[in-house]
Design an enzyme around this catalytic site. Structure first.
Site, PDB file in Angstrom:
ATOM      1  N   ASN A 109      -0.895  -8.005  -3.592  1.00  0.00           N
ATOM      2  CA  ASN A 109      -1.662  -7.165  -4.508  1.00  0.00           C
ATOM      3  C   ASN A 109      -0.797  -6.175  -5.283  1.00  0.00           C
ATOM      4  O   ASN A 109       0.242  -5.721  -4.810  1.00  0.00           O
ATOM      5  CB  ASN A 109      -2.706  -6.364  -3.724  1.00  0.00           C
ATOM      6  CG  ASN A 109      -2.075  -5.472  -2.667  1.00  0.00           C
ATOM      7  OD1 ASN A 109      -1.602  -5.962  -1.648  1.00  0.00           O
ATOM      8  ND2 ASN A 109      -2.047  -4.167  -2.899  1.00  0.00           N
ATOM      9  N   ASP A 139      -7.893  -5.813  -4.040  1.00  0.00           N
ATOM     10  CA  ASP A 139      -6.883  -6.072  -3.017  1.00  0.00           C
ATOM     11  C   ASP A 139      -6.942  -7.516  -2.519  1.00  0.00           C
ATOM     12  O   ASP A 139      -6.838  -7.781  -1.318  1.00  0.00           O
ATOM     13  CB  ASP A 139      -7.042  -5.103  -1.836  1.00  0.00           C
ATOM     14  CG  ASP A 139      -5.916  -5.251  -0.819  1.00  0.00           C
ATOM     15  OD1 ASP A 139      -4.753  -5.380  -1.232  1.00  0.00           O
ATOM     16  OD2 ASP A 139      -6.191  -5.251   0.392  1.00  0.00           O
ATOM     17  N   GLU A 192       0.818  -1.207   0.000  1.00  0.00           N
ATOM     18  CA  GLU A 192       0.000   0.000   0.000  1.00  0.00           C
ATOM     19  C   GLU A 192       0.860   1.269   0.000  1.00  0.00           C
ATOM     20  O   GLU A 192       0.341   2.374   0.153  1.00  0.00           O
ATOM     21  CB  GLU A 192      -0.938   0.005   1.214  1.00  0.00           C
ATOM     22  CG  GLU A 192      -2.150  -0.890   1.044  1.00  0.00           C
ATOM     23  CD  GLU A 192      -1.782  -2.364   0.902  1.00  0.00           C
ATOM     24  OE1 GLU A 192      -2.185  -2.964  -0.119  1.00  0.00           O
ATOM     25  OE2 GLU A 192      -1.116  -2.911   1.795  1.00  0.00           O
TER      26      GLU A 192
END
Length: 630
Positions: free
Chosen positions: A313, A355, A229
């Protein structure tokens, strides 16, 4: 304290239409529970009739050697079965289980680690600042033998997307190996706690961190990076366990030479074949900040000499900014542990929109299919499908939903690709409602176990959905690179968690236990035909491995998101250990003191967990249980 006990209600569950085609398994039964049939009341065990197989799947002996009563790695063994052959504690006497000793970790964040037990010493690693404690099991109350506190780098907390957790360490060659949140791989002398070597691997200025447990194979310590992220470029590194020197690095995006793809790379599916797909399946240069971290679990087959390691992801979450399959994210590599060379690859979620990562556990099993022996691995993916892969080739043998899912309709076994639901495609400026499962998946990192006595995998997971809106993400090194507003919510039926016993050979659930909160702890299966797991409101439970009936439960001081283990103590008795301490992504609202009125907090998890502060408080404690001495 005397443990409280209760017995859940068992009900029949109607069989629904299978939503994924599969090859005929020699031991299979014909029906699969449909996703809509997986809804029941919290606390109930849902059973269905199943024919007893003639021969149950077993873990390969080379990857799951004879149990010596110790617990040297979080996965228990290379096959990642998390199964103990100890059977002193069973369904008849588990009601007498009592606390033998406790130990406060002195930390307030999520306790996700597995206690490690070797040579009558227990080793535990805490969340940041990553204390390591060694407890002497030969003495009453297991007093502290030594402790180690790594030098603190407080800035590391700022690049942990989902709480400052640590999933534990590994014991080998009289050393204890672990990795700090800021990415320092450390080997400690197991007798004294003194550092043998320290190697810095991560760059927190780029958003890199490490939360996963290391994995040791053939004299090498495997470490994967976190930070998907934050726009990191995912990697796995192998370190020499004697010197700490990096032996090889494999990236999960970029040109073949960086990914360690060469002439021996033979993926099963056509879409994974081609030169430099780690570049061409991205917009120009997007692979350099494309995520694909490897913060989850690994397994290893000594007979095939294949290390199974996965990639998470792609980034950002806003899929419109990265058209293409985004290789090699959201998939699994089989690698040579000696060199890191990739042998095959399979992508669970090409061009991941939700995700769904790909980092969940892989359990290695052998079984007979269509009259032929097959070497398989079982992977419950965040997308809601449980995959059986041929671990020699990467072929999908079956992929079936183990929880409620509407974002993916099916898995095409000819191409290996998911059949996505276009109604759940995410867009800028549009809120897409009721995407199931949510971003944390039908299950997240919390590991399953497998019992060769039942042939069942015991899968702890969630029942959550979400509303999602894409927004433009701009990359600034070391800062969040997400590009989505997410609000999570309970799934169909209103319950938020579930423990599912999956009949591996039959390819369907055998029973389920519904939980009010997400089932965010790992599971432990034992030869006493019990399954242990914890709940986020602090209950530590034992259920019947064959039926799911609740046999015992004990209320701990905080929510449980850790990994239970079993071991034989110096007195020969069987012990069960678990770390209690709520947190992690699902429980971040508690240690982070987040605003319950902001449902987008914790990347949307607060929307589903606003009531958690009323059910659990922060604080890490080790609990160890045993039967009274005879």
């Amino acid at each position: 304290m005397r443990p409280e006990t209760s017995q859940p209600t068992s009900t029949r569950c109607a069989e629904g239409r299978a939503r994924s085609t599969s090859k005929n398994l020699a031991l299979a039964t014909s029906a699969l529970i449909g996703a809509a049939a997986l809804v029941a009341l919290p606390g109930s065990a849902v059973t269905q009739p199943a024919a007893a197989p003639q021969q149950l799947p077993v873990a390969p002996k080379s990857a799951a050697p004879a149990d010596d009563g110790q617990w040297t790695m979080p996965t228990k063994n290379y096959a990642a079965t998390r199964y103990s052959t100890l059977n002193e504690i069973n369904g008849n006497n588990v009601k007498n289980l009592r606390v033998e000793f406790t130990f406060s970790t002195g930390t307030l964040h999520g306790e996700e680690a597995a206690p490690i037990v070797v040579n009558n010493t227990m080793y535990i690693v805490t969340p940041w600042p990553n204390y390591v404690y060694a407890l002497d099991l030969t003495k009453p109350g297991a007093p502290l033998k030594w402790s180690y506190l790594p030098p603190k780098i407080p800035a590391a907390q700022g690049v942990a997307c989902c709480d400052t957790v640590n999933r534990g360490g590994v014991f080998q060659d009289n050393k204890f190996f672990f990795v700090t949140l800021d990415g320092r791989a450390i080997a400690l002398d197991a007798n004294t706690g003194k550092p043998v070597w320290t190697t810095s691997l991560a760059d927190i200025d780029k958003g890199e961190s490490v939360t996963g447990a290391p994995f040791l194979v053939k004299g090498k310590m495997m470490v994967g990076v976190s930070g998907g992220e934050f726009g990191v470029r995912g990697w796995v590194k192998a370190l020499d366990i004697n010197s700490g020197k990096v032996a090889w690095t494999a990236y999960n995006t970029g040109p073949d030479k960086d990914v360690l793809i060469g002439s021996d790379f033979h993926p099963f599916y056509q879409s994974d074949k081609g030169k430099d797909l780690g570049v061409s399946t991205w917009p120009p240069d997007a692979w350099k900040i494309g995520g694909g971290s490897s913060w989850g679990w690994m397994s290893y087959d000594p007979d095939l000499n294949l290390l199974y390691v996965e990639a998470a992801n792609p980034g950002p979450w806003n899929q419109e900014q990265r058209p293409g399959d985004n290789k090699w994210t959201d998939g699994i590599f089989a690698r040579d542990p000696d060199t890191g060379a990739a042998k095959w690859y399979y992508q669970y979620n090409p061009h991941d929109e939700h995700d769904y990562d790909g980092i969940n556990e892989t359990i290695l099993l052998d079984l007979t299919i269509d009259g032929k022996p097959r070497k398989v691995l079982m992977h419950p993916d965040r997308n809601g499908y449980l995959y059986m892969l041929d671990r020699t080739t990467g072929e999908v043998i079956y992929a079936k939903p183990y929880g409620y899912t509407n974002s993916i309709k099916d898995i095409d076994l000819k191409t290996g690709r998911p059949v996505v639901n276009p109604d759940k495609n995410t867009k800028v400026g549009t809120i897409v409602h009721d995407i199931c499962p949510t971003a944390s998946g039908a299950k997240d990192w919390e590991p399953s176990s497998y019992s060769p006595r039942t042939g069942y995998m015991y899968i702890p997971h969630e029942n959550l959905c979400m509303d999602w809106e894409n927004v433009q993400a701009n990359y600034i090194a070391g800062t969040p690179y997400v590009g989505a507003n997410v609000v999570m919510k309970p799934g169909p039926g209103g319950f938020r968690g579930e423990l599912t016993a999956w009949d591996v050979a039959a390819g369907k659930p055998a029973w389920q236990v519904k939980e009010d909160l997400p089932a965010w702890s790992g599971t432990l299966a034992t030869a006493g035909d019990l399954v242990f797991y914890g709940t986020m409101d602090g209950w530590f439970k034992a259920v019947d491995a064959k039926t799911g009936a609740l046999k015992w439960q004990f209320k701990t001081g905080s929510g449980i998101i850790g990994q239970p283990v079993a071991y034989r103590g110096p007195d020969g008795r069987e012990y069960i250990a678990i770390l209690s301490g709520v947190g992690g992504w699902s429980g971040a609202i508690v240690p982070g003191n987040l605003n319950a009125r902001d449902p987008t907090g914790a990347l949307g998890f607060v929307g589903a967990m606003a009531d958690l502060p009323d059910k659990s408080t922060a604080g890490g404690t080790l609990y160890v249980f045993a039967l009274p001495p005879s």
